[in-house]
Design a protein around this motif. Sequence first.
Motif, short mmCIF file in Angstrom:
data_model
loop_
_atom_site.label_atom_id
_atom_site.label_comp_id
_atom_site.label_asym_id
_atom_site.label_seq_id
_atom_site.Cartn_x
_atom_site.Cartn_y
_atom_site.Cartn_z
N TYR A 86 0.86 -1.19 0.00
CA TYR A 86 0.00 0.00 0.00
C TYR A 86 0.89 1.24 0.00
O TYR A 86 1.91 1.28 0.70
CB TYR A 86 -0.92 0.02 1.22
N MET A 88 1.01 5.43 0.47
CA MET A 88 0.31 6.58 1.04
C MET A 88 0.79 7.86 0.36
O MET A 88 1.84 7.89 -0.26
CB MET A 88 0.55 6.64 2.55
N PRO A 158 6.42 6.28 2.40
CA PRO A 158 4.98 6.22 2.10
C PRO A 158 4.46 4.81 1.91
O PRO A 158 3.36 4.64 1.39
CB PRO A 158 4.89 7.03 0.80
N CYS A 175 -6.64 0.89 7.31
CA CYS A 175 -5.97 1.89 6.46
C CYS A 175 -6.15 3.30 7.00
O CYS A 175 -5.22 4.11 6.96
CB CYS A 175 -6.52 1.80 5.03
N ILE A 179 -3.03 5.94 8.05
CA ILE A 179 -2.73 7.26 7.48
C ILE A 179 -2.84 8.36 8.54
O ILE A 179 -2.11 9.35 8.48
CB ILE A 179 -3.62 7.58 6.25
N TYR A 184 -0.41 11.03 6.84
CA TYR A 184 -0.62 11.07 5.39
C TYR A 184 -2.08 11.41 5.11
O TYR A 184 -2.91 11.49 6.03
CB TYR A 184 -0.23 9.73 4.75
N ASP A 186 -3.89 10.05 2.02
CA ASP A 186 -4.62 9.03 1.26
C ASP A 186 -3.78 7.76 1.21
O ASP A 186 -2.55 7.79 1.38
CB ASP A 186 -4.89 9.52 -0.17
N ILE A 187 -4.41 6.62 0.99
CA ILE A 187 -3.72 5.34 0.88
C ILE A 187 -4.42 4.50 -0.17
O ILE A 187 -5.65 4.47 -0.24
CB ILE A 187 -3.68 4.60 2.24
N SER A 337 -10.61 5.57 -3.22
CA SER A 337 -10.05 5.17 -1.95
C SER A 337 -10.73 3.91 -1.45
O SER A 337 -11.83 3.56 -1.87
CB SER A 337 -10.19 6.30 -0.93
#
Length: 346
Positions: A86, A88, A158, A175, A179, A184, A186-187, A337
């Motif tokens: 994943y 970010m 990230p 998730c 974040i 962060y 978004d992921i 997302s």
Amino acid sequence: MDETVAEYIRRTVLKIPRDEIKMMLQKWGFLSEAQLQTLNFHQIKDNISQEVVQLCEENSADIKQAAVLDIIYNHMYQNKRMWSVYQMKKSGEEVEYFDIADFKKKFKERLRSVLKNVTITFKEYEDNAIWIRVAWGTPYKKPNQYKPSYVVYHSQTPYAFISASVLKSNMPLLCQALIVASNYHDIREMELRSHSLNSLKDIVFKRYSQNFQTYTPKPLQGGNVERENADIRIVHENRSEKDRIHRLNQEAFGSGPQPKLEFAQYRLETMFKSDPKIDVLDKKEPFRCLIKFSSPHLLESLKSLAPAGMADAPLSPLLTCIPHKARNYFKIREKKSLFPESFVSP
């Protein structure tokens, strides 16, 4: 000590190869060296596990200590799990100081604000990797310790590597907690999966050398070429072709071993080409398709196509640049997302 904790410790010890039980218990550090000296590691594993449970009862072990032992086991045998990558993304380019205590606090608070019955355990390793183990429950049931999710997060990067439990409905919660804790915005899943966690790290952290294709076909030479059936000419042509394929393969994949990647996926967008006189398309829209690759060792399989005579050399950049496209995921692919708009960090 709770019976469920005792049973979980017993089962965890039974998973460990007998020759490695002592070493893993030493890494755990919950039992003293004097207690370890009382264990007979030459008996059957079931008896060893019972003795370990008895010592843990003396130390009043709880589920958090048992979860740490499980992390140590999964860290050593990480290839038993399927890992996904994943990536970010921050809203800006700001660089912030990473505070591990603040990360843990935010992760726990975010997850427990949504789900109370959850067990969260952290363990730090020397390569700046934070291993997070999450055992999920429901509003009416205690966490199931036998089906946890694992997150491996490298601080100030990230990237996160997640091995999820069967409860996929909990992925948005996991998730979102990640974040928020790592600051962060978004992921998104990179669509790279493998049992080899180290290989996935090699790809996203650029820890292996892959030369991307720069081959340009040469124009055909004019003139007539005599075709003789002499054996020496055939042998020479075969050797030259093998040398050419080997050279192009090295240009595309590099000379070292490939990371063990088992699954890759990305979207392709290109213009459809047709005869202008026919003009089969009413609108000049791009042609879109989803490309999926799956293999026990994907990159090595692609590398072997040309030498095996199953594909022409050089291979298409669509095949040789899979790791490169993965590293530039946010630049080449747009995807919704994993959680609703209300879950996206501001």
